[in-house]
Design a protein around this motif. Sequence first.
Motif, PDB file in Angstrom:
ATOM      1  N   PRO A  62      -5.965 -23.692  -5.838  1.00  0.00           N
ATOM      2  CA  PRO A  62      -7.335 -23.302  -6.203  1.00  0.00           C
ATOM      3  C   PRO A  62      -8.232 -24.493  -6.546  1.00  0.00           C
ATOM      4  O   PRO A  62      -9.397 -24.543  -6.136  1.00  0.00           O
ATOM      5  CB  PRO A  62      -7.133 -22.388  -7.415  1.00  0.00           C
ATOM      6  N   SER A 119      -9.231 -26.371  -3.425  1.00  0.00           N
ATOM      7  CA  SER A 119     -10.218 -25.657  -2.617  1.00  0.00           C
ATOM      8  C   SER A 119     -11.637 -25.811  -3.153  1.00  0.00           C
ATOM      9  O   SER A 119     -12.601 -25.495  -2.456  1.00  0.00           O
ATOM     10  CB  SER A 119      -9.864 -24.167  -2.541  1.00  0.00           C
ATOM     11  N   ARG A 120     -11.780 -26.316  -4.376  1.00  0.00           N
ATOM     12  CA  ARG A 120     -13.110 -26.536  -4.941  1.00  0.00           C
ATOM     13  C   ARG A 120     -13.645 -27.940  -4.680  1.00  0.00           C
ATOM     14  O   ARG A 120     -14.768 -28.264  -5.074  1.00  0.00           O
ATOM     15  CB  ARG A 120     -13.078 -26.261  -6.450  1.00  0.00           C
ATOM     16  N   HIS A 179      -2.577 -20.121   1.526  1.00  0.00           N
ATOM     17  CA  HIS A 179      -3.700 -19.723   0.673  1.00  0.00           C
ATOM     18  C   HIS A 179      -4.789 -20.798   0.667  1.00  0.00           C
ATOM     19  O   HIS A 179      -5.988 -20.479   0.694  1.00  0.00           O
ATOM     20  CB  HIS A 179      -3.213 -19.456  -0.749  1.00  0.00           C
ATOM     21  N   LEU A 180      -4.372 -22.066   0.635  1.00  0.00           N
ATOM     22  CA  LEU A 180      -5.352 -23.147   0.625  1.00  0.00           C
ATOM     23  C   LEU A 180      -6.145 -23.175   1.922  1.00  0.00           C
ATOM     24  O   LEU A 180      -7.373 -23.301   1.912  1.00  0.00           O
ATOM     25  CB  LEU A 180      -4.647 -24.487   0.410  1.00  0.00           C
ATOM     26  N   ASN A 187      -6.654 -20.699   3.955  1.00  0.00           N
ATOM     27  CA  ASN A 187      -7.508 -19.507   3.966  1.00  0.00           C
ATOM     28  C   ASN A 187      -8.770 -19.716   3.123  1.00  0.00           C
ATOM     29  O   ASN A 187      -9.876 -19.369   3.538  1.00  0.00           O
ATOM     30  CB  ASN A 187      -6.739 -18.294   3.444  1.00  0.00           C
ATOM     31  N   MET A 188      -8.598 -20.269   1.920  1.00  0.00           N
ATOM     32  CA  MET A 188      -9.748 -20.532   1.060  1.00  0.00           C
ATOM     33  C   MET A 188     -10.702 -21.521   1.709  1.00  0.00           C
ATOM     34  O   MET A 188     -11.929 -21.386   1.624  1.00  0.00           O
ATOM     35  CB  MET A 188      -9.282 -21.031  -0.308  1.00  0.00           C
ATOM     36  N   ALA A 189     -10.132 -22.524   2.355  1.00  0.00           N
ATOM     37  CA  ALA A 189     -10.960 -23.523   3.035  1.00  0.00           C
ATOM     38  C   ALA A 189     -11.764 -22.879   4.163  1.00  0.00           C
ATOM     39  O   ALA A 189     -12.956 -23.181   4.348  1.00  0.00           O
ATOM     40  CB  ALA A 189     -10.082 -24.646   3.582  1.00  0.00           C
ATOM     41  N   GLU A 238     -12.655 -19.662   4.424  1.00  0.00           N
ATOM     42  CA  GLU A 238     -13.657 -18.754   3.865  1.00  0.00           C
ATOM     43  C   GLU A 238     -14.876 -19.505   3.328  1.00  0.00           C
ATOM     44  O   GLU A 238     -16.009 -19.043   3.444  1.00  0.00           O
ATOM     45  CB  GLU A 238     -13.023 -17.925   2.742  1.00  0.00           C
ATOM     46  N   GLN A 239     -14.642 -20.674   2.759  1.00  0.00           N
ATOM     47  CA  GLN A 239     -15.729 -21.451   2.170  1.00  0.00           C
ATOM     48  C   GLN A 239     -16.281 -22.495   3.138  1.00  0.00           C
ATOM     49  O   GLN A 239     -17.159 -23.268   2.757  1.00  0.00           O
ATOM     50  CB  GLN A 239     -15.224 -22.136   0.897  1.00  0.00           C
TER      51      GLN A 239
END
Length: 228
Positions: free
Chosen positions: A80, A83-84, A105-106, A108-110, A112-113
Amino acid sequence: MRQLVLDLPVEPRFGPDDFLVSPSNEEAYSLLERWPDWPNPMLHLRGPRGSGKSHLAAIWAERAGAAIVAAAAVTDESAPALSRAPALVLEDLDRGPLAEKAAFHLVNMAREQRLPLLFTSAEPVDRCGIRTPDLLSRLRLAPSVDIHPPDDALLKAVLVKLFVDRQLVVDTSVVDYIAARIERSLGRAAEIVAALDREALSRGRRITRPVASALLAEGDPAADMTDP
């Protein structure tokens, strides 16, 4: 008589001015230079060990404000926060063990953002040992660009730079001799220069072709011992 040598590390310099562009890496260099005008927020930078992937990734990371992390170091806890970051470099995807759930998950977050994500490996994605189908499919979507083994001109230029970094003065014939006899790898070039530096210090000798020849022969019994 041999002298005691303090094996002090020479830190690699990963600045833009230290990266030597040649036909073997020009395509990858140009693509990273075009950022943020990329067709996809993810990019796979691929090349053999010692080809300059980390150096080129570090140059891009400086420009993009990216966090750099070894892919094998990604965990459920760290994903998390990573990803910020404004952008992200995942180094050495093929040098596991990889926590695939956390990496998935990383990624995927990347996505999405639309976080710019550069990942590196020596192997194609399909040969990185990834077993999670969803992670593998995500990574396959990223465009890939290759760094190829160095050509003669680049290998010689890197050898010269490595000698200069260590404040060693050698004749061009020594550089030519080494370049013709070592594995075509920038990592191998660095190892040879470091070994020659230690040898010269321990024996109080200049680095000459016979010195280089003897050292190469010690590291590889099949090395050419002639000194034409």
